[in-house]
Design a protein around this motif. Structure first.
Motif, PDB file in Angstrom:
ATOM      1  N   LEU A 432       0.803  -1.230   0.000  1.00 48.49           N
ATOM      2  CA  LEU A 432       0.000   0.000   0.000  1.00 48.49           C
ATOM      3  C   LEU A 432       0.833   1.275   0.000  1.00 48.49           C
ATOM      4  CD1 LEU A 432      -2.959  -0.913   2.384  1.00 48.49           C
ATOM      5  CD2 LEU A 432      -2.823  -1.060  -0.100  1.00 48.49           C
ATOM      6  N   ASP A 433       2.163   1.148  -0.040  1.00 50.76           N
ATOM      7  CA  ASP A 433       2.942   2.384  -0.192  1.00 50.76           C
ATOM      8  C   ASP A 433       2.731   2.986  -1.581  1.00 50.76           C
ATOM      9  OD1 ASP A 433       4.535   0.367  -1.537  1.00 50.76           O
ATOM     10  OD2 ASP A 433       6.158   1.832  -1.570  1.00 50.76           O
ATOM     11  N   ILE A 434       2.266   2.173  -2.547  1.00 53.40           N
ATOM     12  CA  ILE A 434       2.084   2.681  -3.917  1.00 53.40           C
ATOM     13  C   ILE A 434       0.676   3.277  -4.062  1.00 53.40           C
ATOM     14  CG2 ILE A 434       2.399   2.145  -6.365  1.00 53.40           C
ATOM     15  CD1 ILE A 434       3.964  -0.266  -5.660  1.00 53.40           C
ATOM     16  N   LEU A 435       0.300   4.133  -3.124  1.00 55.24           N
ATOM     17  CA  LEU A 435      -0.960   4.861  -3.221  1.00 55.24           C
ATOM     18  C   LEU A 435      -0.738   6.127  -4.049  1.00 55.24           C
ATOM     19  CD1 LEU A 435      -2.450   4.425   0.377  1.00 55.24           C
ATOM     20  CD2 LEU A 435      -3.133   3.265  -1.738  1.00 55.24           C
ATOM     21  N   PRO A 436      -1.817   6.856  -4.395  1.00 60.20           N
ATOM     22  CA  PRO A 436      -1.651   8.005  -5.309  1.00 60.20           C
ATOM     23  C   PRO A 436      -0.650   9.048  -4.847  1.00 60.20           C
ATOM     24  CG  PRO A 436      -3.965   7.434  -5.124  1.00 60.20           C
ATOM     25  CD  PRO A 436      -3.241   6.572  -4.129  1.00 60.20           C
ATOM     26  N   HIS A 437      -0.449   9.198  -3.515  1.00 57.56           N
ATOM     27  CA  HIS A 437       0.446  10.245  -3.026  1.00 57.56           C
ATOM     28  C   HIS A 437       1.894   9.782  -2.925  1.00 57.56           C
ATOM     29  CE1 HIS A 437      -0.621   7.899   0.511  1.00 57.56           C
ATOM     30  NE2 HIS A 437       0.376   8.435   1.182  1.00 57.56           N
ATOM     31  N   ASN A 438       2.165   8.522  -3.253  1.00 54.77           N
ATOM     32  CA  ASN A 438       3.533   8.016  -3.184  1.00 54.77           C
ATOM     33  C   ASN A 438       4.449   8.802  -4.120  1.00 54.77           C
ATOM     34  OD1 ASN A 438       5.542   5.932  -4.693  1.00 54.77           O
ATOM     35  ND2 ASN A 438       5.456   5.502  -2.506  1.00 54.77           N
ATOM     36  N   GLY A 439       5.625   9.163  -3.606  1.00 56.18           N
ATOM     37  CA  GLY A 439       6.526  10.004  -4.387  1.00 56.18           C
ATOM     38  C   GLY A 439       7.015   9.355  -5.662  1.00 56.18           C
ATOM     39  N   ALA A 440       7.252   8.046  -5.620  1.00 55.63           N
ATOM     40  CA  ALA A 440       7.703   7.354  -6.823  1.00 55.63           C
ATOM     41  C   ALA A 440       6.616   7.365  -7.894  1.00 55.63           C
ATOM     42  CB  ALA A 440       8.099   5.922  -6.485  1.00 55.63           C
ATOM     43  N   VAL A 441       5.369   7.167  -7.486  1.00 56.90           N
ATOM     44  CA  VAL A 441       4.257   7.171  -8.436  1.00 56.90           C
ATOM     45  C   VAL A 441       4.093   8.551  -9.061  1.00 56.90           C
ATOM     46  CG1 VAL A 441       1.749   6.937  -8.672  1.00 56.90           C
ATOM     47  CG2 VAL A 441       3.031   5.287  -7.306  1.00 56.90           C
ATOM     48  N   VAL A 442       4.065   9.581  -8.217  1.00 56.71           N
ATOM     49  CA  VAL A 442       3.891  10.954  -8.715  1.00 56.71           C
ATOM     50  C   VAL A 442       5.026  11.334  -9.652  1.00 56.71           C
ATOM     51  CG1 VAL A 442       3.760  13.379  -8.038  1.00 56.71           C
ATOM     52  CG2 VAL A 442       2.577  11.651  -6.677  1.00 56.71           C
ATOM     53  N   SER A 443       6.246  11.006  -9.266  1.00 54.58           N
ATOM     54  CA  SER A 443       7.408  11.353 -10.095  1.00 54.58           C
ATOM     55  C   SER A 443       7.393  10.597 -11.420  1.00 54.58           C
ATOM     56  CB  SER A 443       8.701  11.050  -9.338  1.00 54.58           C
ATOM     57  OG  SER A 443       8.765  11.775  -8.135  1.00 54.58           O
ATOM     58  N   LEU A 444       7.081   9.311 -11.370  1.00 58.71           N
ATOM     59  CA  LEU A 444       7.061   8.509 -12.597  1.00 58.71           C
ATOM     60  C   LEU A 444       6.011   9.021 -13.569  1.00 58.71           C
ATOM     61  CD1 LEU A 444       7.995   6.081 -14.246  1.00 58.71           C
ATOM     62  CD2 LEU A 444       6.389   4.663 -12.947  1.00 58.71           C
ATOM     63  N   LEU A 445       4.840   9.359 -13.077  1.00 59.41           N
ATOM     64  CA  LEU A 445       3.801   9.895 -13.959  1.00 59.41           C
ATOM     65  C   LEU A 445       4.233  11.223 -14.573  1.00 59.41           C
ATOM     66  CD1 LEU A 445       0.577   9.090 -11.887  1.00 59.41           C
ATOM     67  CD2 LEU A 445       1.338   7.987 -13.997  1.00 59.41           C
ATOM     68  N   ALA A 446       4.937  12.042 -13.783  1.00 60.63           N
ATOM     69  CA  ALA A 446       5.429  13.316 -14.317  1.00 60.63           C
ATOM     70  C   ALA A 446       6.470  13.088 -15.406  1.00 60.63           C
ATOM     71  CB  ALA A 446       6.017  14.159 -13.188  1.00 60.63           C
ATOM     72  N   ILE A 447       7.368  12.141 -15.184  1.00 57.46           N
ATOM     73  CA  ILE A 447       8.388  11.828 -16.186  1.00 57.46           C
ATOM     74  C   ILE A 447       7.741  11.323 -17.472  1.00 57.46           C
ATOM     75  CG2 ILE A 447      10.342  10.305 -16.716  1.00 57.46           C
ATOM     76  CD1 ILE A 447      10.964  10.332 -13.690  1.00 57.46           C
ATOM     77  N   CYS A 448       6.677  10.530 -17.321  1.00 59.87           N
ATOM     78  CA  CYS A 448       5.993   9.952 -18.481  1.00 59.87           C
ATOM     79  C   CYS A 448       5.025  10.936 -19.138  1.00 59.87           C
ATOM     80  CB  CYS A 448       5.217   8.700 -18.073  1.00 59.87           C
ATOM     81  SG  CYS A 448       6.258   7.333 -17.527  1.00 59.87           S
ATOM     82  N   GLY A 449       4.747  12.061 -18.489  1.00 56.79           N
ATOM     83  CA  GLY A 449       3.786  13.007 -19.042  1.00 56.79           C
ATOM     84  C   GLY A 449       2.364  12.490 -19.006  1.00 56.79           C
ATOM     85  N   LEU A 450       2.029  11.750 -17.941  1.00 56.45           N
ATOM     86  CA  LEU A 450       0.708  11.142 -17.805  1.00 56.45           C
ATOM     87  C   LEU A 450       0.077  11.557 -16.488  1.00 56.45           C
ATOM     88  CD1 LEU A 450       1.728   7.615 -19.089  1.00 56.45           C
ATOM     89  CD2 LEU A 450       0.077   9.108 -20.228  1.00 56.45           C
ATOM     90  N   THR A 451      -1.212  11.251 -16.328  1.00 54.65           N
ATOM     91  CA  THR A 451      -1.934  11.588 -15.111  1.00 54.65           C
ATOM     92  C   THR A 451      -2.364  10.320 -14.382  1.00 54.65           C
ATOM     93  OG1 THR A 451      -4.095  11.602 -16.191  1.00 54.65           O
ATOM     94  CG2 THR A 451      -2.825  13.658 -16.235  1.00 54.65           C
ATOM     95  N   HIS A 452      -2.777  10.489 -13.128  1.00 49.42           N
ATOM     96  CA  HIS A 452      -3.310   9.358 -12.372  1.00 49.42           C
ATOM     97  C   HIS A 452      -4.525   8.764 -13.090  1.00 49.42           C
ATOM     98  CE1 HIS A 452      -0.820  10.985  -9.117  1.00 49.42           C
ATOM     99  NE2 HIS A 452      -1.010   9.849  -8.474  1.00 49.42           N
TER     100      HIS A 452
END
Length: 484
Positions: A432-452
């Motif tokens: 459950l660390d991979i929830l929407p506010h997780n830093g790795a998730v947020v950063s990866l989506l930003a790098i990919c140019g995608l949204t939640h």
């Protein structure tokens, strides 16, 4: 009032961290708020309890943060990470693009390369491959997560991740704790994740979805985003702001030179854990000058440190001519380790203050009373704290600082192998660390140019669902058969 203070302090930490505030400020502030509600001495809690626990965490684990970040930066700047990913994709071909990206991420992270280094190398490669194969770009984040942030972080025996290192001083275990269960958990995560991604690819092809329109977002822009940086350093062990520092080689790296340092990490870690350290006479560790400790408390960390040091020397020797700015690269790696280590240490300090409050006895009793036994209780505790903090390492350390000795006492009484506790705790922290506010998730989506909205469902399936199923399997098999 004490329990209310714990809830208010935790809520303040989560809310402001999600809004982009630095955990370095929030953790002591939230701890003081909780202390004030409990009518505990504020300054003593800050300077003695908070800072004492944070300093102890740094004393135990900063060498792993430091060497891991330096090694990752050297692998990146030498071109070794790119060479490994390119080699795998060429061998598997365009028909197995998803598998190629997953295996590329898995190999480099299991070999000790920091997560964010892998992100900044593998994402552009994955986007190029997905575009050529006509696979929707919305699947890129989930594919990268599966290879870099699931089984190689928490389940695969011997992984040098900080999450796998944290339980070792608490339980007296090695990085290879419960290897059979770890392998089974890894196969479950990989199998479910690949099943979901290949199913999504097939459905997209039938619908003629295609790659989709791509936004032009430079990875360097994501690395320089201060808000993303704060979240990223809470979640993982590399400061993304240092990615662009140093000098990346343009020369092609022979695959042997690229893979050898990764092999050194695994082999040296194994040999140190199972052969060298058990044969050493380290009775001197019981002396006060060495902290009155034992080999079981330090062996795991020593194994990982020696493995990363050996791999760092190997990558420099094998790629000397491809590291024209060696000092700048190593400086960048060293600098990249500081903020993540301090951030996680601050979370640990916050957890220590909370655990010291009299009202925490109610929380401890609740955790231990969870039906299903100590393994289920441990899994729920690490899951919950990792989810609330958005950090597997932070949540895991808080849980073990507060309850680790209690679980060890229960395990000794009930004949549970500490290696089983180790594996359950680590896998539990990585669900459950991979929830929407997780830093790795947020950063990866930003790098990919995608949204939640575009990609998060797939991340949930490969990152959370697969890990929860693997965790349940490990608990079930461990309860029935013991550790193996």
């Amino acid at each position: 009032m004490g329990l209310l203070g714990i809830l208010v302090g935790l809520g303040l930490l989560i809310w402001l961290a999600f809004r982009g505030w630095s955990v370095l400020l929030l953790a002591p502030l939230s701890a003081l708020v909780a202390s004030a509600f409990g009518r505990e001495p504020l300054l003593a809690n800050w300077t003695q309890t908070f800072m004492g626990s944070a300093a102890q965490f740094l004393a135990q684990f900063f060498p792993i943060f430091l060497l891991g970040a330096v090694f990752g930066k050297l692998m990146d700047d030498s071109g070794a990470v790119t060479a490994v990913a390119t080699f795998i994709t060429r061998r598997l071909g365009e028909r197995r693009v998803i598998l190629a990206v997953v295996l590329s991420g898995a190999l480099v992270t299991y070999g000790g390369v920091s997560l964010f280094v892998a992100f900044f190398v593998i994402v552009p490669m994955a986007q190029s491959l997905f575009r050529a194969a006509g696979i929707p770009r919305r699947l890129v984040p989930a594919t990268v997560i599966l290879g870099t942030s699931t089984f190689t972080m928490s389940a695969l025996p011997g992984t040098p991740s900080i999450q796998n290192a944290i339980p070792m001083p608490f339980f007296g275990t090695t990085p290879f704790a419960a290897p059979g269960l770890g392998m089974i958990a890894s196969l479950i995560m990989l199998g479910i994740g690949l099943w979901w991604l290949l199913r999504a690819e097939k459905a997209a092809r039938q619908a003629n979805e295609g790659y989709g329109e791509e936004l032009s977002i430079a990875t360097s822009a994501a690395a320089d985003d201060e808000r993303l940086r704060g979240r990223a350093t809470t979640a993982r062990e590399f400061d993304p702001a240092e990615i662009s520092h140093g000098h990346r080689s343009e020369a092609e790296v022979p695959i042997v030179n690229a893979v050898l340092p990764l092999v050194v990490v695994v082999v040296v870690n194994l040999v140190m854990s199972l052969v060298v350290l058990p044969r050493l006479d380290v009775s001197f560790l019981a002396e006060q000058r060495w902290g009155s400790t034992s080999l079981s408390a330090v062996a795991g960390v020593w194994s990982v440190v020696v493995a990363l040091a050996g791999a760092t020397a190997t990558v420099v020797i094998c790629n000397w001519t491809r590291l024209p700015a060696l000092r700048q690269t190593m400086d960048a790696g060293a600098n990249a380790s500081v903020l993540p280590a301090l951030t996680v240490a601050s979370l640990v300090g916050f957890g220590a203050v909370i655990a010291s409050l009299p009202a925490f006895d109610m929380v401890r009793d609740w955790a231990l009373d969870i039906k299903g036994g100590p393994l289920v209780s441990l899994a729920v505790s690490t899951n919950l704290l990792a989810a609330l903090t958005g950090s597997a390492s932070g949540g895991l350390t808080i849980a073990l600082d507060a309850l680790g000795q209690t679980y060890m006492d229960v395990a000794t009484r009930e004949g549970i192998d500490p290696g089983l506790l180790h594996r359950v705790a680590v896998i539990g922290s990585g669900t459950l660390d991979i929830l929407p506010h997780n830093g790795a998730v947020v950063s990866l989506l930003a790098i990919c140019g995608l949204t939640h909205r575009q990609s998060y469902l797939d991340i949930v399936m490969v990152g959370i669902v697969s890990s929860v199923v693997a965790l349940a399997a490990v608990i079930a098999m461990g309860s029935a058969l013991g550790s193996f």
